[in-house]
Design an enzyme around this catalytic site. Structure first.
Site, short mmCIF file in Angstrom:
data_model
loop_
_atom_site.label_atom_id
_atom_site.label_comp_id
_atom_site.label_asym_id
_atom_site.label_seq_id
_atom_site.Cartn_x
_atom_site.Cartn_y
_atom_site.Cartn_z
N HIS A 155 7.29 -1.10 8.01
CA HIS A 155 9.24 -0.59 7.90
C HIS A 155 9.58 0.52 8.41
CE1 HIS A 155 6.58 2.32 5.58
NE2 HIS A 155 8.33 3.09 5.23
N ASP A 185 1.52 -3.92 6.42
CA ASP A 185 2.58 -3.06 7.09
C ASP A 185 2.37 -1.23 7.73
OD1 ASP A 185 4.70 -1.40 6.74
OD2 ASP A 185 4.67 0.14 5.41
N SER A 258 6.02 8.38 6.64
CA SER A 258 5.75 6.80 6.11
C SER A 258 5.29 6.67 8.12
CB SER A 258 7.37 5.84 6.12
OG SER A 258 6.95 5.70 4.42
#
Length: 518
Positions: A155, A185, A258
């Site tokens: 992402h 992911d 992230s």
């Protein structure tokens, strides 16, 4: 010459002051010696001497706090400072840019012909032709190979037109996207550089709840940020990705973290920070990371082939609850319940059956559907595995070969006949009918589906509380196949009123077991 006389008073004052100072000094020296003999001085703090008579209220023992770094339990004598110092150079900033189109006019307040005549057509073209805009994303990444391989989140870089990486030494590189895997992911990018600092991989299967971990990343664009916490849970599924086995931590993770590193007290990479659970958008003490074993496996496939191939067993599975375990005569809830076996699958060819309980897969105990699903998916295609099951209260071993997961998996129903019925007894809260074209359309079922469908569940009934839904197809009652509405009615009306009922239902293409208690 003038005669000058001196006043004797000032001289006398100076003499008195000198005498007073000498007496005070002597008193202080005598007091210091006495205090030392009595044991009142120890490292600059008052500590009563054990040989002296203790006063009524002893002063507390106060020890100076050392400023030297203290060793961390289990950290091979490393401190958090040492860990941060070794890991930070391998954590990078990632800037991803994606081109998009701005929204057009779609009907502006100036569409009236009078406005158009007044302002002119050139003015309105600004609204009719949307301008191109840039969407910029910010995240983190971890260098795992000195030649420029960086692992991050899908992402963060997925569908990006341009990816730029900034190292801890401020050097900036344009990165190439090697591959992404939205189902976990995970993504891999590469920069053209050599001799880069790296973080070594850890075995995430050995991670335990309660271990110290450090999250390193760039939250809100604040570079080289380190936060401390513990592993608060393992094997979490948060509905973020299709294949989840998240490490949960209370180390502060925020937007921008992230793709960053989650490391243990040895400075080894145990996870890739992926998401937070938050109602405010900021850290609330619950963060999730992809385990290193899963991330490393996905990365290896992306680097070698540019895609991810997953293993396939060919069974529908669900959690083994205490209620279901009692129905199958199992004393423990350890294992995973097989609710269906797919045609032409390795499981079908090897002899799996509905109601089998998988307790071990490829030498590893299985305690949840998520655990088994991830284990099968990460099994190399063509590998032979041994699966231990419990069937009819007896242990059994099945050998099979894992194949590649098909792109689409489906199963057709059985052909039945009949009309409709409302049973008595514990299933009296259900109204069922024979599937037809109208019901198939109403419940969004496949045209190939056949069987008995539930058209009403009485509000407040046990069936509703236990999760039975309108549109569910009934396949079995107490392990007896339901081939028609008449069969459903016959079986249901013979059920004892004071005993639990085991239902096998088909819902949205999947089969599940449910237990109804009177």
């Amino acid at each position: 010459m003038d005669h000058i006389e001196f006043d004797p008073k000032p001289a006398q004052g100076r003499k008195n002051w000198v005498v007073t100072a000498a007496l005070l000094t002597a008193g202080m020296i005598i007091g210091f010696v006495v205090a030392s003999d009595l044991g009142w001085l120890s490292n600059g703090h008052a500590v009563p001497d054990s040989s002296a008579v203790a006063p009524q209220a002893s002063p507390p023992i106060v020890r100076p706090v050392s400023t030297a770094p203290q060793p961390i339990l289990g950290g091979a004598n490393q401190t958090f400072v040492d860990i941060a110092r070794s890991v930070k150079p391998a954590v990078v900033n990632i800037y991803a840019t994606k081109s998009g189109r701005g929204e057009g006019s779609g009907g502006t307040p100036f569409d009236d012909p009078l406005f158009r005549k007044f302002f002119g057509d050139e003015f309105f073209r600004k609204f009719e032709h949307p301008k191109e805009k840039k969407e910029r994303g910010l995240g983190s990444g971890v260098i795992v190979d000195s030649n420029g391989l960086i692992i991050t989140n899908n992402h963060v870089v997925g569908k990006a037109d341009e990816i730029r990486v900034t190292l801890s030494d401020k050097r900036e590189f344009k990165a190439k996207l090697i591959g992404t895997d939205p189902k976990t992911d995970v993504a891999v990018v590469k920069i053209e550089a050599t001799g880069l600092p790296t973080v070594s991989w850890a075995d995430s299967d050995k991670l335990e709840v309660g271990e110290f971990v450090l999250a390193v990343g760039n939250p809100f664009g604040l570079t080289q940020t380190v936060t401390l916490g513990i592993v608060s849970a393992l094997g979490r599924a948060a509905g973020i990705a299709e294949y989840e086995d998240f490490i949960q931590t209370d180390a502060a993770i925020n937007p921008g973290n992230s793709g960053g590193a989650l490391v243990n007290v040895r400075g080894e990479l145990v996870g890739i920070n992926t998401a937070i659970f938050s109602q405010s958008g900021g850290n609330m003490g619950i963060g999730f990371a992809v385990p290193s074993n899963m991330a490393q496996s996905i990365m290896g496939q992306l680097v070698q082939t540019g895609k991810v191939v997953r293993g396939w067993l060919g069974v529908s599975i669900q959690e083994l609850t205490p209620e279901l375990a009692s129905q199958f005569g199992i004393t423990e809830t350890k294992g995973v319940l097989v609710s269906d076996v797919m045609e032409d699958s390795p499981a079908k060819k090897a002899g799996f059956e509905r109601a089998d309980v998988i307790v071990e897969y490829d030498g590893k105990p299985m305690d949840s559907p998520t655990h088994l699903r991830n284990a099968v998916a990460q099994t190399p295609v063509g590998k032979k595995v041994v699966v231990k099951i419990i069937r009819d209260k007896k242990a059994k071993t099945i050998d099979l070969t894992i194949v590649e997961q098909p792109k689409s998996m489906s199963q057709s129903g059985e052909e039945d006949g009949g009309d409709s019925a409302t049973p008595t007894g514990i299933l009296s809260s259900l109204d069922v009918r024979e599937l037809n074209e109208e019901l198939t359309s109403r419940y969004g079922l496949k045209s190939s589906e056949r069987g008995v469908v539930i058209v009403r569940v009485k509000a407040g009934s046990t069936a509703e509380e236990m999760g039975v839904r309108e549109g569910d197809i009934v396949l079995e009652i107490n392990r007896q196949a339901v081939t028609s509405v008449k069969a459903f009615e016959r079986i249901a009306n013979k059920l004892p009123k004071d005993q639990a009922v085991l239902l096998l239902l088909k819902r949205q293409g999947r089969t599940i077991y449910l237990t109804l208690r009177p």
